[in-house]
Design an enzyme around this catalytic site. Structure first.
Site, PDB file in Angstrom:
ATOM      1  N   HIS A 114       0.812  -1.219   0.000  1.00  0.00           N
ATOM      2  CA  HIS A 114       0.000   0.000   0.000  1.00  0.00           C
ATOM      3  C   HIS A 114       0.838   1.257   0.000  1.00  0.00           C
ATOM      4  O   HIS A 114       0.409   2.283  -0.504  1.00  0.00           O
ATOM      5  CB  HIS A 114      -0.935   0.029   1.219  1.00  0.00           C
ATOM      6  CG  HIS A 114      -2.145  -0.816   1.046  1.00  0.00           C
ATOM      7  ND1 HIS A 114      -2.159  -2.171   1.277  1.00  0.00           N
ATOM      8  CD2 HIS A 114      -3.394  -0.507   0.637  1.00  0.00           C
ATOM      9  CE1 HIS A 114      -3.370  -2.648   1.018  1.00  0.00           C
ATOM     10  NE2 HIS A 114      -4.133  -1.670   0.626  1.00  0.00           N
ATOM     11  N   GLY A 115       1.996   1.185   0.580  1.00  0.00           N
ATOM     12  CA  GLY A 115       2.802   2.399   0.613  1.00  0.00           C
ATOM     13  C   GLY A 115       4.194   2.130   1.134  1.00  0.00           C
ATOM     14  O   GLY A 115       4.395   1.239   1.950  1.00  0.00           O
TER      15      GLY A 115
END
Lengths: 468, 358
Positions: free
Chosen positions: A324-325
């Site tokens: 996600h990041g």
């Protein structure tokens, strides 16, 4: 170009009309591919080459895997695909993260370092299309299906614009067969597609974008807000991320449907999940099934001891968080979900004898699950782990010195959203608009569209999942 | 709709699309009628709405009005000359002629009992909008059908390429659509109650607020700026001063007035006449000849025209000591300009109505 922008409406109208005006399937696919690359180039034309490269690598890898006579050769080709895709993803998305983390670690050890000054642009949608492309070569390696020899088909599978930048992550086994069939407009369920698009638009603009200002204010400076306001921000963020992402997915699915393609749903009322495992069967379904099929099962899945299964779950969720990041707050968020999934497994095993649960506990499960998921979003949204921890401490133990409370209107709005969510779940699958005559449906659509536009802020915030 | 047999369905589809559009417009009209523009007016608009009846003269224009017309000095001068006024500065930074048109009509629609004169700054229409303002309420607000058509016509200037031109025109129509469909109007009504941010982005105005903003007060005085900045500003002013004083009228390469600019200017004049409000057009102290506007005045197309762009007639306004930069006057220059405006205003009133002179 966001789905909620006027220029997307113009773009899609042109893509739609020309697509259905063309008779030959090959021409239609070529047109859609051109539109998809133009759509991507609208963001940054320099990275169109990267998608093309990723496409070519996996197209060739698929053919080579299938053509290989020995298992070692097959493994070699799938490794090449893995290394290439993950290498591209790793460089563009995680280079800075790894360098910064290594620098901080060396500094912590007291060793001298020099900071890298290389700033790398994150290509839009790279996490999605590399995973999608990778799933193809892995499925070919596993013998799930034969690779396609049609480069146009494969390129369109990877770069199809409705789902290119933020999913759903589509499996080749479900999409490639659709490309081989000549689609007819008569078979398109236009009513359902238009209704779904409007619902997605509403979720994104009227829900997510309207609660975003308050969420931003609180997360920017949580200490200025009291306990109730911080919890309200957490609940509002849960509404925002769901509205934003599921709204995008709805619009992507409906655009694909209008072009004659069926994509699988990506969300299934996740906030009504009865437990955390159920939540991951309902939230970002395309990613969770990808992680299950290509990571969890590759690690061993449910085979082995309970400790081993728990370990497999943890690795899967931590890497899922990292997907996600490029930040430790995302890793921590994944870690929390990994722990909760492992704990839930143990819980399920140990409480087998207590089932079926008494009716009163039927409500506790969804409430507890939602509370945990919303709480974990603190780390998803916070800029770093420290900020997330500070806010989490306040949420759990109180002690905020802030004086600003939650706006009463927002509290009412969030309550209204919860009620709407429950009602929608109760009536899911029903299609009341099918009973309307043509003109009635058109009028209702016009009224609903106007109201949604009036409820949408003028300036739309970028989709949250675009940053992934 | 849209799950029937294809035979002969195109007319049916088109009818359904038409019904959807009509239903949407009716919804916008009905729901929009309940939402007044007043509920979301910022700053000067809301101030004038609440206290506008006190003013008999209102100055409307861009930053060349906002920073250069000081109502305090204007009113003092008119009172000294025997025709006291109570004026308000409705200049808006970055305003375009289309926004000036919108503002004038908005002021006229208030039907203020005491309003007698509008003093409107003249400017050529510039249809380009800065990227950051594309979804700004101020920009969208003036996009009526007429103004959108005029903005689409241009002029764009030779340095604007075809692509930028097309994008600008499309953008104007998008903004028209946003206004016509009242996109965001319901969201705006709930915005502050959902975000909890009740801070008025505009300062609270006291009873003596007259709309004027002194550049000296809002930014460091030129003398306190770095010498290099002031030197550059001074050189630019001097360069433009030379250009305008040394260029003969016949050598001027100014383009003629565009249809859109003429239409807007004359439209403002007609709107004022219709409401019985006097109108004065002003060419501010700019380093431009703007002969086209002057000729409109000479031909009688513009009823009352004050020109302050002649450095020989108004040397003080072009003296670098009285200027903030090439585009604007500083506080000292604003004082000179406001007094000059007042004198011209009183003179005009006396010529039109000798019986009104004291």
């Amino acid at each position: 170009m966001l789905f909620v922008e006027f220029r997307f409406a113009v773009f899609f109208a042109v893509a739609f009309l020309v697509h259905w005006a063309l008779r030959r399937n090959a021409l239609r696919k070529a047109w859609l591919l051109a539109c998809s690359y133009a759509f991507y180039a609208g963001w940054d034309w320099r990275f169109v080459g990267l998608i093309a490269l990723s496409t070519l690598i996996d197209y060739l890898a698929g053919l080579c895997i299938y053509a290989s006579r020995t298992q070692a050769a097959r493994r070699r080709w799938v490794t090449i695909s893995l290394v290439a895709n993950l290498g591209i993803l790793g460089f563009f998305k995680y280079f800075g993260f790894f360098v910064d983390s290594a620098t901080h670690f060396l500094l912590w050890l007291g060793l001298p370092t020099s900071q890298s000054s290389l700033e790398i642009i994150l290509p839009l949608g790279i996490s999605f299309y590399t995973f999608q492309s990778l799933s193809y070569s892995i499925d070919v390696y596993r013998g799930r299906f034969e690779p396609t020899r049609n480069l146009l088909d494969f390129a369109l599978y990877v770069g199809f614009f409705p789902q290119l930048v933020a999913g759903p992550i589509v499996r080749a086994a479900s999409f490639l067969p659709q490309l081989r069939v000549v689609r007819r407009f008569e078979d398109v369920d236009v009513r359902a597609a238009l209704v779904l698009f409007l619902i997605g638009f509403f979720k994104k603009t009227c829900v997510a974008d309207n609660v975003a200002p308050f969420v931003d204010r609180v997360f920017e400076n949580p200490s200025a807000f009291d306990f109730a306001a911080q919890w309200m921000a957490v609940l509002a963020y849960a509404a925002q991320v769901y509205g934003d992402f599921s709204g995008y997915s709805d619009m992507a699915i409906s655009c694909a449907a209008l072009l004659g393609f069926k994509l699988s749903p990506n969300f299934r009322f996740p906030y009504l999940a009865s437990n955390i495992s159920d939540f991951w069967r309902r939230w970002h379904i395309s990613l969770s099934t990808w992680l299950r099929d290509y990571l969890f099962f590759s690690l061993g899945g449910n085979r082995g001891t309970r400790a081993r299964v728990g370990w497999n779950l943890m690795i899967t969720m931590v890497l899922g968080g990292l997907w996600h990041g490029a930040g430790w707050n995302f890793v921590f968020w994944g870690f929390l979900h990994g722990i909760s999934l492992a704990v839930h497994r143990v819980w399920q095993y140990r409480t087998k004898a207590w089932r079926p649960w008494p009716p009163i506990l039927a409500w506790l499960g969804p409430l507890a699950t939602f509370a945990f998921v919303a709480f974990s979003f603190v780390f998803f949204r916070a800029s770093d782990v420290e900020t997330g921890m500070a806010m989490a401490r306040t949420l759990l133990f109180g002690g905020s010195t802030g004086e600003l409370g939650p706006p009463p209107a927002l509290s009412a709005f969030v309550a209204l959203l919860a009620a709407a969510h429950l009602t929608a779940a109760k009536f899911q699958g029903e299609r009341p608009w099918d009973r309307l005559p043509s003109l009635g449906f058109a009028a209702l659509l016009g009224v609903a569209s106007a109201l949604v536009l009036m409820l949408s802020p003028r300036e739309s915030t970028p989709f949250i999942y675009f940053q992934f | 709709m849209w799950r029937s047999s294809r035979a002969g369905s195109l007319p049916s589809d088109l009818l359904n699309v038409g019904v959807a559009l009509v239903a949407a417009m009716l919804t916008v009209h009905v729901v929009g009628a309940a939402l007044t523009e007043e509920s979301s007016l910022p700053g000067k608009f809301s101030y004038l709405r609440d206290r506008g009846d006190r003013f008999d003269v209102i100055f409307v224009g861009t930053s060349r009005t906002l920073y250069q017309v000081d109502p305090t000095h204007f009113d003092r001068r008119t009172a000294l000359l025997g025709l006291p006024t109570r004026s308000f500065n409705f200049g808006l930074v970055g305003g375009k002629l289309t926004e000036v048109d919108y503002t004038v009509r908005w002021v006229l629609d208030r039907e203020s009992e005491n309003l007698e004169w509008l003093v409107v700054e003249l400017n050529r229409l510039n249809p380009l909008t800065a990227e950051k303002n594309r979804n700004n309420d101020r920009v969208i607000r003036w996009h009526s059908l007429r103004r959108t058509l005029l903005a689409s016509i241009g002029p764009f200037g030779e340095h604007i390429g075809a692509i930028e031109r097309s994008q600008t025109i499309l953008d104007h129509w998008r903004q028209f659509g946003l206004r016509a469909l009242r996109v965001g109007s319901l969201a705006r009504a709930f915005e502050s109650s959902l975000s909890g941010n009740t801070t008025d982005p505009f300062p609270v105005y006291g009873s003596e607020y007259d709309g004027f903003v002194s550049l000296d007060a809002s930014r460091p005085h030129p003398a306190k700026r770095r010498n290099r900045e002031w030197k550059q500003a001074f050189e630019e002013i001097a360069k433009n001063h030379r250009r305008i004083t040394e260029t003969k009228p016949s050598e001027s390469d100014e383009p003629p007035l565009s249809f859109a600019t003429r239409n807007l200017v004359l439209g403002i004049q007609r709107a004022c006449a219709k409401r019985g409000v006097g109108i004065v057009f002003v060419i501010p102290p700019v380093f431009e000849r703007w002969d086209a506007f002057t000729k409109m005045g000479e031909r009688g197309e513009i009823e009352n025209l004050f020109s302050f762009n002649d450095p020989f007639a108004h040397p003080g306004l072009f003296n670098p000591r009285n200027r903030w930069n090439v585009g604007h006057l500083n506080a000292r220059g604003a004082k000179i300009y406001s007094r000059a405006l007042a004198e011209a205003f009183v003179e005009m009133r006396r010529v039109r109505s000798p019986s009104q002179s004291s």
